[in-house]
Design an enzyme around this catalytic site. Structure first.
Site, PDB file in Angstrom:
ATOM      1  N   TYR A  50       0.840  -1.200   0.000  1.00  0.00           N
ATOM      2  CA  TYR A  50       0.000   0.000   0.000  1.00  0.00           C
ATOM      3  C   TYR A  50       0.882   1.259   0.000  1.00  0.00           C
ATOM      4  CZ  TYR A  50      -2.858   3.840   1.623  1.00  0.00           C
ATOM      5  OH  TYR A  50      -3.441   5.075   1.722  1.00  0.00           O
ATOM      6  N   SER A 132      -2.543  13.901   6.903  1.00  0.00           N
ATOM      7  CA  SER A 132      -3.574  13.414   5.987  1.00  0.00           C
ATOM      8  C   SER A 132      -4.928  13.439   6.677  1.00  0.00           C
ATOM      9  CB  SER A 132      -3.246  11.982   5.565  1.00  0.00           C
ATOM     10  OG  SER A 132      -4.365  11.401   4.927  1.00  0.00           O
ATOM     11  N   GLN A 153      -4.326  18.174   5.359  1.00  0.00           N
ATOM     12  CA  GLN A 153      -4.706  17.792   3.990  1.00  0.00           C
ATOM     13  C   GLN A 153      -6.188  17.452   3.944  1.00  0.00           C
ATOM     14  OE1 GLN A 153      -5.380  14.252   3.147  1.00  0.00           O
ATOM     15  NE2 GLN A 153      -6.122  14.962   1.154  1.00  0.00           N
ATOM     16  N   TYR A 155      -9.571  16.101   1.563  1.00  0.00           N
ATOM     17  CA  TYR A 155     -10.337  15.660   0.391  1.00  0.00           C
ATOM     18  C   TYR A 155     -11.729  16.256   0.571  1.00  0.00           C
ATOM     19  CZ  TYR A 155      -6.865  11.942  -0.484  1.00  0.00           C
ATOM     20  OH  TYR A 155      -5.724  11.231  -0.756  1.00  0.00           O
ATOM     21  N   THR A 181      -6.329  18.480  -1.757  1.00  0.00           N
ATOM     22  CA  THR A 181      -5.889  17.519  -2.784  1.00  0.00           C
ATOM     23  C   THR A 181      -6.894  17.510  -3.922  1.00  0.00           C
ATOM     24  OG1 THR A 181      -4.806  16.241  -1.080  1.00  0.00           O
ATOM     25  CG2 THR A 181      -5.213  15.115  -3.165  1.00  0.00           C
ATOM     26  N   LYS A 282      -3.042  21.093  -4.024  1.00  0.00           N
ATOM     27  CA  LYS A 282      -2.060  20.001  -4.159  1.00  0.00           C
ATOM     28  C   LYS A 282      -2.473  19.065  -5.298  1.00  0.00           C
ATOM     29  CE  LYS A 282      -0.112  16.122  -1.505  1.00  0.00           C
ATOM     30  NZ  LYS A 282      -0.702  14.910  -2.090  1.00  0.00           N
ATOM     31  N   HIS A 306       0.694  12.905  -6.735  1.00  0.00           N
ATOM     32  CA  HIS A 306       0.196  12.030  -5.670  1.00  0.00           C
ATOM     33  C   HIS A 306       1.140  10.823  -5.488  1.00  0.00           C
ATOM     34  CE1 HIS A 306      -3.764  11.660  -3.403  1.00  0.00           C
ATOM     35  NE2 HIS A 306      -3.084  10.634  -2.957  1.00  0.00           N
ATOM     36  N   ARG A 309       0.438   7.755  -7.710  1.00  0.00           N
ATOM     37  CA  ARG A 309      -0.607   6.807  -7.300  1.00  0.00           C
ATOM     38  C   ARG A 309      -1.940   7.076  -7.998  1.00  0.00           C
ATOM     39  NH1 ARG A 309       0.879   4.450  -2.356  1.00  0.00           N
ATOM     40  NH2 ARG A 309      -1.068   4.598  -1.198  1.00  0.00           N
ATOM     41  N   VAL A 387      11.454  12.775  -4.175  1.00  0.00           N
ATOM     42  CA  VAL A 387      12.610  13.451  -3.562  1.00  0.00           C
ATOM     43  C   VAL A 387      13.238  12.510  -2.521  1.00  0.00           C
ATOM     44  CG1 VAL A 387      13.377  15.419  -2.171  1.00  0.00           C
ATOM     45  CG2 VAL A 387      11.563  15.720  -3.884  1.00  0.00           C
ATOM     46  N   ARG A 388      14.469  12.105  -2.778  1.00  0.00           N
ATOM     47  CA  ARG A 388      15.152  11.160  -1.874  1.00  0.00           C
ATOM     48  C   ARG A 388      16.549  11.596  -1.492  1.00  0.00           C
ATOM     49  NH1 ARG A 388      10.616  10.146  -2.125  1.00  0.00           N
ATOM     50  NH2 ARG A 388       9.578   8.226  -2.770  1.00  0.00           N
TER      51      ARG A 388
HETATM   52  C1  FNR Z   1       0.044   9.458  -0.226  1.00  0.00           C
HETATM   53  N1  FNR Z   1      -0.334  10.708  -0.683  1.00  0.00           N
HETATM   54  C2  FNR Z   1      -1.441  11.309  -0.154  1.00  0.00           C
HETATM   55  N2  FNR Z   1      -1.812  12.549  -0.600  1.00  0.00           N
HETATM   56  C3  FNR Z   1      -2.890  13.172  -0.069  1.00  0.00           C
HETATM   57  O1  FNR Z   1      -3.200  14.276  -0.494  1.00  0.00           O
HETATM   58  N3  FNR Z   1      -3.615  12.568   0.922  1.00  0.00           N
HETATM   59  C4  FNR Z   1      -3.306  11.347   1.417  1.00  0.00           C
HETATM   60  O2  FNR Z   1      -3.961  10.846   2.311  1.00  0.00           O
HETATM   61  C5  FNR Z   1      -2.201  10.673   0.842  1.00  0.00           C
HETATM   62  N4  FNR Z   1      -1.861   9.432   1.262  1.00  0.00           N
HETATM   63  C6  FNR Z   1      -0.752   8.808   0.761  1.00  0.00           C
HETATM   64  C7  FNR Z   1      -0.387   7.572   1.226  1.00  0.00           C
HETATM   65  C8  FNR Z   1       0.765   6.961   0.766  1.00  0.00           C
HETATM   66  C9  FNR Z   1       1.173   5.627   1.299  1.00  0.00           C
HETATM   67  C10 FNR Z   1       1.570   7.617  -0.214  1.00  0.00           C
HETATM   68  C11 FNR Z   1       2.838   6.990  -0.719  1.00  0.00           C
HETATM   69  C12 FNR Z   1       1.199   8.832  -0.695  1.00  0.00           C
HETATM   70  C13 FNR Z   1       0.532  11.442  -1.632  1.00  0.00           C
HETATM   71  C14 FNR Z   1       1.592  12.237  -0.874  1.00  0.00           C
HETATM   72  O3  FNR Z   1       1.022  13.317  -0.202  1.00  0.00           O
HETATM   73  C15 FNR Z   1       2.676  12.786  -1.796  1.00  0.00           C
HETATM   74  O4  FNR Z   1       2.070  13.474  -2.842  1.00  0.00           O
HETATM   75  C16 FNR Z   1       3.606  11.707  -2.343  1.00  0.00           C
HETATM   76  O5  FNR Z   1       3.804  10.693  -1.423  1.00  0.00           O
HETATM   77  C17 FNR Z   1       4.951  12.300  -2.703  1.00  0.00           C
HETATM   78  O6  FNR Z   1       5.764  11.353  -3.340  1.00  0.00           O
HETATM   79  P1  FNR Z   1       6.888  10.481  -2.610  1.00  0.00           P
HETATM   80  O7  FNR Z   1       7.694  11.386  -1.733  1.00  0.00           O
HETATM   81  O8  FNR Z   1       6.177   9.443  -1.832  1.00  0.00           O
HETATM   82  O9  FNR Z   1       7.642   9.931  -3.751  1.00  0.00           O
END
Ligand code: FNR
Length: 468
Positions: A50, A132, A153, A155, A181, A282, A306, A309, A387-388
């Site tokens: 996940y 979140s 954040q 929705y 978001t 976002k 995102h 995702r 970003v790592r």
């Molecule tokens: C997310 N992201 C995300 N974004 C958001 O607006 N609400 C959320 O609840 C979540 N939940 C979430 C869960 C998981 C497991 C991941 C990996 C990502 C997106 C998150 O805010 C962000 O945009 C990305 O994770 C940035 O990319 P990296 O740093 O994971 O590569």
């Protein structure tokens, strides 16, 4: 050992390894990426997948990383870099570095301290945490960890009353901004969640929904999602939040039922009418949307896909950044006419770091004078996705970002070492970024310019000028 007690054993057959495999030997961690392998060993497969996965072919997931490696440095030398200042200001809040925490849902699946640990780590690093709305700790619980600058954040749900309650709660708990978001009218297809039949593990709930009047939300969801009780249906305030359906991930079922697919720019205005918190939009990836976001009153833009995702085959965020920034900073002809009435000196005084970088960036297309004026009163642009490394942070800033957010590194380090892991991630990125600044000849963020990097989409350098 598992964080989930009995739930671990229920899911043991889903794991690749045995119980012993979970006790990972951790040598010295020297970079952020190493936490991912440790998290993979430690977490149940369903949870790891996940966190780790992207949508469909996961092309954008790989591209979010790969694109950074196509940007190279043009370091400057023989500059006194004995003192480096990484501090910056985001929406008026001073932070220790331009590295912040993105919202990631359900952090207690990674570690029992979940969002508490992340909040403490962010606070001790002097930076911003975004919580979140699907967190497993509430806004009040996160606020109870102590002082810190936090964004919430959001929705948007069909029932605006639920949205209003969430916003009010966050505001009361001392959150400073909303990250709205906008890239999730439907949840992207993450195939591992479908295969694993992802569910929120027992004992965990989406805490921000507890105690809310879920009124219409229940009515909306009941016919489809509550009709047949399922052993894997879990509850937020005794209301089902996740269900498993044969051909769907549980999460998708929830989102499909609750998130408002009609969300549009007018709702951004509506949101402003119910809160005094500034709103960051976002999920912007195009110039067109960036412009509308500014016109709709956004206080800032987060260039985000995102974490790859949602829609697969969108560009990496670092590739999309420049398009968005140019559109935000270059005024339209009408705006330019207005701006030209302003005295040049006052426009210069109020420019931000990111405006400065962009002034250099577009100097071939528009005069710096026009752009600096255009930037007056406009919004900061941030980036997340892939970003790592400290070098990635520098590249984003050189392209004009005002700061970056990290997502997965937080949940992976949480899984490995809890709060200490998240602290270490922030410290490693900070150290790497500081080193990159020093080796590039930059002492402050405003000294980082577009000229410190070269991208594959720049005009070839060193070629003879074309004959006219
Ligand atoms: C997310 N992201 C995300 N974004 C958001 O607006 N609400 C959320 O609840 C979540 N939940 C979430 C869960 C998981 C497991 C991941 C990996 C990502 C997106 C998150 O805010 C962000 O945009 C990305 O994770 C940035 O990319 P990296 O740093 O994971 O590569």
């Amino acid at each position: 050992m598992s964080w989930f007690g009995n739930w671990y054993y229920v899911n043991e057959d889903q794991r690749e390894g045995s119980c012993e495999k979970a006790s990972v030997e951790m040598g010295e961690i020297t970079n952020v990426t190493e936490y991912q392998a440790i998290a993979k060993e430690k977490l149940p497969k369903m949870v790891y997948d996940y966190y780790a996965s992207g949508a469909e072919d996961q092309w954008t997931l790989a591209e979010n990383r790969n694109a950074f490696s196509r940007i190279l440095f043009r370091p400057r030398i023989l500059i006194d870099v004995s003192k480096i200042d990484m501090t910056t200001t985001v929406l008026g809040f001073k932070i220790s570095m331009p590295i912040m925490i993105a919202p990631t849902a359900m952090q207690k699946m990674a570690h029992p301290d979940g969002e508490y640990a992340t909040a403490r780590a962010a606070s001790s690093a002097g930076t911003i945490m975004t919580l979140s709305s699907w967190a497993t700790s509430s806004v009040e619980e996160v606020a109870s960890t102590g002082p810190g600058i936090r964004f919430f954040q959001l929705y948007v749900y069909k029932d605006r009353n639920v949205v209003a309650q969430l916003v009010r709660r966050a505001e009361r708990a001392g959150f400073k901004a909303i990250a709205l978001t906008v890239d999730t009218p439907r949840l992207g297809r993450r195939e591992s969640d479908i295969k694993n039949r992802f569910v929120l593990p027992p004992g965990l709930t989406l805490k921000n929904f507890e105690g809310l009047d879920l009124g219409k939300m229940d009515e909306v969801s009941r016919p489809t999602y509550l009709a047949t009780p399922h052993p894997f249906v879990h509850a937020a305030r005794s209301h089902a939040i996740f269900t498993v359906q044969a051909n769907d991930s549980g999460l998708a079922s929830y989102v499909a039922g609750q998130i408002d697919r009609t969300l549009s720019w007018k709702d951004v205005k509506w949101l402003q009418s119910i809160t005094s918190m500034p709103i960051l939009v976002k999920g912007v990836l195009t110039a067109e949307d960036a412009r509308i976001a500014v016109q709709s009153g956004a206080a800032g833009i987060i260039v985000s896909n995102h974490g790859a995702r949602q829609l697969d085959y969108v560009p990496s965020t670092i590739m999309a950044l420049e398009e968005v920034l140019k559109s935000v900073l270059i005024p339209t002809p009408i705006e330019l006419k207005e701006l030209c009435k302003l005295p040049f000196a006052s426009a210069l005084e109020s420019q931000s770091h990111c405006c400065l970088s962009l002034a250099c960036l577009v100097s071939n297309e528009q005069s710096v004078f026009q752009v600096v004026k255009g930037a007056q009163g406009r919004v900061p642009v941030f980036l997340d996705g892939g970003v790592r490394r400290g070098t990635d942070v520098f590249k984003a800033l050189a392209l004009g970002a005002a700061g970056i957010f990290i997502g997965r590194p937080v949940v992976f380090s949480l899984a490995a070492e809890g709060e200490a892991g998240v602290k270490k991630v922030l410290q490693m990125l900070r150290d790497e970024f500081e080193l990159t600044m020093a080796l590039s000849g930059c002492r402050t963020l405003s000294e980082i310019t577009r000229n410190h990097i070269v991208t594959e989409w720049d005009a070839p350098r060193g070629l003879p000028a074309p004959r006219l």
